[in-house]
Design a protein around this motif. Structure first.
Motif, PDB file in Angstrom:
ATOM      1  N   LYS A 195      -2.221   3.191  -1.747  1.00 51.40           N
ATOM      2  CA  LYS A 195      -2.945   4.190  -0.942  1.00 51.40           C
ATOM      3  C   LYS A 195      -4.414   4.186  -1.363  1.00 51.40           C
ATOM      4  O   LYS A 195      -4.751   3.692  -2.444  1.00 51.40           O
ATOM      5  CB  LYS A 195      -2.344   5.584  -1.146  1.00 51.40           C
TER       6      LYS A 195
ATOM      7  N   TYR B 168       3.731  -0.228  11.955  1.00 45.39           N
ATOM      8  CA  TYR B 168       5.097  -0.323  11.505  1.00 45.39           C
ATOM      9  C   TYR B 168       5.863  -1.100  12.554  1.00 45.39           C
ATOM     10  O   TYR B 168       5.627  -0.906  13.746  1.00 45.39           O
ATOM     11  CB  TYR B 168       5.684   1.085  11.333  1.00 45.39           C
TER      12      TYR B 168
ATOM     13  N   THR C 285       6.228  11.641  -0.817  1.00 39.09           N
ATOM     14  CA  THR C 285       7.431  12.153  -0.163  1.00 39.09           C
ATOM     15  C   THR C 285       7.802  13.524  -0.728  1.00 39.09           C
ATOM     16  O   THR C 285       8.112  14.461   0.015  1.00 39.09           O
ATOM     17  CB  THR C 285       8.602  11.163  -0.352  1.00 39.09           C
TER      18      THR C 285
ATOM     19  N   GLY D 104       3.235   8.890  -7.265  1.00 39.39           N
ATOM     20  CA  GLY D 104       2.535  10.148  -7.515  1.00 39.39           C
ATOM     21  C   GLY D 104       2.131  10.778  -6.199  1.00 39.39           C
ATOM     22  O   GLY D 104       2.109  10.114  -5.158  1.00 39.39           O
TER      23      GLY D 104
END
Ligand SMILES: *Cc1c(COP(=O)(O)O)cnc(C)c1O
Length: 388
Positions: free
Chosen positions: A201, A327, A69, A209
């Motif tokens: 990820k 999602y 982000t 991170g």
């Protein structure tokens, strides 16, 4: 073998505990080195990691930071965006893609996605740009493309569209680090790319991170300043408004231990995706495999009919097979974002996908037997006749 689809132990969705078992000594050695030298902020592992990351993907600069982000936030700050400008982005994505845009006073314009590869639909993108230009209120400033589930977007096509309108192209590659198009890796596919090292990820650390990649020397220098409060040549010489977004040295140590294995991990994810494809194509809608594009397979996502998705997920869970819905709601229908969208029915593909997608376990530590077990369990559920 009988009952190959019955419960034989729980399968790990993201494989993090298996990974630590396999890489324990390398990770422990690296982390212990940090505990011993004690330079927890901007220790020597940071520069070492940044040069290893840049080497890995072929980008000139890798600038690490505290999350994916923040990597997106740093792009907005480095590109010196002006509030009110428009940024075009997919509605079917993780909320971070949209929040950074709004937090910088930009106006997000949600675009529909391609039902086969989950990335921006180029036809709808063109339509949305034309709409904004016609209204003449906001300046179209950038396309923020998300490489959903690990597949890089068609950046050549995006670049061509952006050039027609004098726009920037930013890449949210939080899910796609390790992927490539025609042997060019993510990190080099557009001028500036953000990725995330969130644990689940494809390349994850053991906390938060992220990193930004660019070939542009000026942008790289700006990014390094931005992550340290906008520092100039010296720490207390402040030349721009920045943030505190350094990657922890301990997280860099974890990534340095994992990076030498990462290419193998991406290959294994691709092999697993091909096995899923062999087991499931024609049974459920499987992701499109592209010849020139390698996915990092952050997720392997199938589509099933909306009225059966929950029942399938329940049935798999009973067999020790976890699944996830990424999602469940597109951004333009999220409470906080409805004012930027046009409500239900306005982005039909994103809306339909949110009802039909189901992501299967995907990590490099899945065994062939586990992949077979997952595939066969889905086949048996969808088409009982196929299960024998
Ligand atoms: C994970 C993710 C992010 C944010 O990354 P964090 O490291 O969790 O901040 C942004 N965009 C997408 C598409 C993601 O999947």
């Amino acid at each position: 073998m009988q009952n190959s689809d019955s419960s034989e132990g729980k399968i790990d969705f993201a494989g993090l505990s298996d990974e630590y078992k396999f890489l324990k000594s390398e990770i422990d050695t690296r982390v212990n080195a940090v505990l011993n030298h004690g330079r927890y902020i901007m220790g020597p592992e940071i520069a070492e990691l940044e040069s290893a990351l840049a080497d890995f993907c072929g980008a000139k600069h890798a600038v690490s930071c505290a999350s994916g982000t923040d990597a997106l936030t740093m792009i907005m700050l480095a590109e010196e965006v002006k509030s009110g400008d428009c940024v075009f982005m997919p509605s079917f994505t993780f909320t971070a893609t949209a929040e950074v845009v709004v937090l910088h006073g930009l106006t997000p314009v949600f675009v529909d996605v391609d039902p086969d590869n989950y990335n921006l639909d180029l036809i709808d993108l063109r339509a949305k740009i034309a709409e904004v230009k016609e209204q003449g209120v906001h300046r179209p400033r950038a396309i923020l493309a998300a490489d959903l589930f690990g597949l890089p977007c068609d950046y050549k096509a995006l670049r061509a569209i952006a050039d027609e309108h004098d726009m920037l192209v930013w890449s949210d590659a939080a899910q796609s680090f390790g992927a490539s198009i025609d042997n060019r890796k993510v990190g080099t596919l557009t001028n500036i790319t953000a990725t995330s090292f969130f644990p689940a990820k494809p390349l994850g650390c053991y906390g938060d991170g992220g990193a930004v990649f660019t070939n542009d020397d000026d942008l790289a220098e700006a990014l390094k300043s931005i992550r340290m409060h906008g520092k100039g040549r010296e720490k207390y010489d402040i030349v721009r408004i920045g943030i505190n977004s350094r990657l922890d040295t301990i997280q860099a140590a974890v990534l340095l231990a994992k990076l030498p294995h990462f290419a193998d991990h991406v290959s294994r994810r691709n092999a697993i995706a091909r096995s899923y494809d062999a087991l499931l194509s024609g049974v459920v809608k499987t992701p499109l495999l592209h010849e020139s594009r390698t996915s990092a397979w952050a997720q392997y996502t199938i589509q099933v009919s909306p009225d059966s998705r929950d029942a399938l997920a329940d049935s798999l869970r009973e067999k020790g097979i976890p699944t996830a819905v990424y999602y469940p709601r597109p951004m333009h229908l999220q409470t906080a974002y409805t004012r930027f969208g046009k409500g239900p029915g306005s982005l039909p593909v994103s809306e339909a996908l949110s009802q039909s997608v189901l992501s299967l376990p995907m990590n490099p530590y899945l065994t062939d037997e586990q992949v077979d077990r997952i595939g066969n369990a889905i086949r048996a559920w969808v088409k009982p006749a196929l299960s024998v």
